[in-house]
Design a protein around this motif. Sequence first.
Motif, mmCIF file in Angstrom:
data_model
loop_
_atom_site.group_PDB
_atom_site.id
_atom_site.type_symbol
_atom_site.label_atom_id
_atom_site.label_comp_id
_atom_site.label_asym_id
_atom_site.label_seq_id
_atom_site.Cartn_x
_atom_site.Cartn_y
_atom_site.Cartn_z
ATOM 1 N N MET A 1 0.848 -1.165 0.000
ATOM 2 C CA MET A 1 0.000 0.000 0.000
ATOM 3 C C MET A 1 0.898 1.233 0.000
ATOM 4 O O MET A 1 1.883 1.306 0.717
ATOM 5 N N LYS A 2 0.519 2.192 -0.817
ATOM 6 C CA LYS A 2 1.265 3.438 -0.917
ATOM 7 C C LYS A 2 0.328 4.596 -0.581
ATOM 8 O O LYS A 2 -0.762 4.699 -1.132
ATOM 9 N N VAL A 3 0.764 5.472 0.315
ATOM 10 C CA VAL A 3 -0.018 6.648 0.699
ATOM 11 C C VAL A 3 0.339 7.795 -0.250
ATOM 12 O O VAL A 3 1.508 8.160 -0.376
ATOM 13 N N LEU A 4 -0.687 8.351 -0.907
ATOM 14 C CA LEU A 4 -0.474 9.452 -1.835
ATOM 15 C C LEU A 4 -0.764 10.812 -1.207
ATOM 16 O O LEU A 4 -0.245 11.829 -1.660
ATOM 17 N N SER A 6 -2.458 12.791 2.643
ATOM 18 C CA SER A 6 -2.958 12.685 4.013
ATOM 19 C C SER A 6 -3.651 13.985 4.385
ATOM 20 O O SER A 6 -3.171 15.068 4.057
ATOM 21 N N ALA A 33 -7.296 4.249 -6.468
ATOM 22 C CA ALA A 33 -7.114 5.241 -5.399
ATOM 23 C C ALA A 33 -8.373 5.287 -4.538
ATOM 24 O O ALA A 33 -9.484 5.360 -5.050
ATOM 25 N N ASP A 38 -7.117 6.367 8.952
ATOM 26 C CA ASP A 38 -6.064 5.799 9.783
ATOM 27 C C ASP A 38 -6.303 6.279 11.205
ATOM 28 O O ASP A 38 -6.064 7.445 11.539
ATOM 29 N N LEU A 45 -6.468 9.073 4.625
ATOM 30 C CA LEU A 45 -5.370 8.794 3.702
ATOM 31 C C LEU A 45 -5.919 8.423 2.332
ATOM 32 O O LEU A 45 -6.894 7.670 2.238
ATOM 33 N N VAL A 47 -4.885 6.227 -0.672
ATOM 34 C CA VAL A 47 -3.931 5.140 -0.877
ATOM 35 C C VAL A 47 -4.196 4.426 -2.194
ATOM 36 O O VAL A 47 -5.297 4.478 -2.744
ATOM 37 N N ARG A 50 -3.704 -1.344 -2.067
ATOM 38 C CA ARG A 50 -3.999 -2.148 -0.864
ATOM 39 C C ARG A 50 -4.208 -3.601 -1.255
ATOM 40 O O ARG A 50 -4.859 -3.901 -2.247
ATOM 41 N N GLU A 54 -4.943 -6.190 3.729
ATOM 42 C CA GLU A 54 -4.992 -4.859 4.339
ATOM 43 C C GLU A 54 -6.403 -4.280 4.377
ATOM 44 O O GLU A 54 -6.650 -3.303 5.051
#
Length: 55
Positions: A1-4, A6, A33, A38, A45, A47, A50, A54
């Motif tokens: 998972m990558k957070v783009l 917040s 996306a 969180d 977030l 993300v 996922r 997750e």
Amino acid sequence: MKVLFSSPAGHPQGSWPAEARAAEERKAGNPDAEVIMDRASDDFLVVIGRTPKEQ
């Protein structure tokens, strides 16, 4: 998972900034996306990537 992106959950506009960013990401070619909450950081977030584990 990558957070783009917040955004604080206490933002006056709630999750709207994160939802808007997720829509921009989908339009730009990231169809997976999505916005998640969180609880540990009290942030919304945006993300991608996922895994089923997750979710």
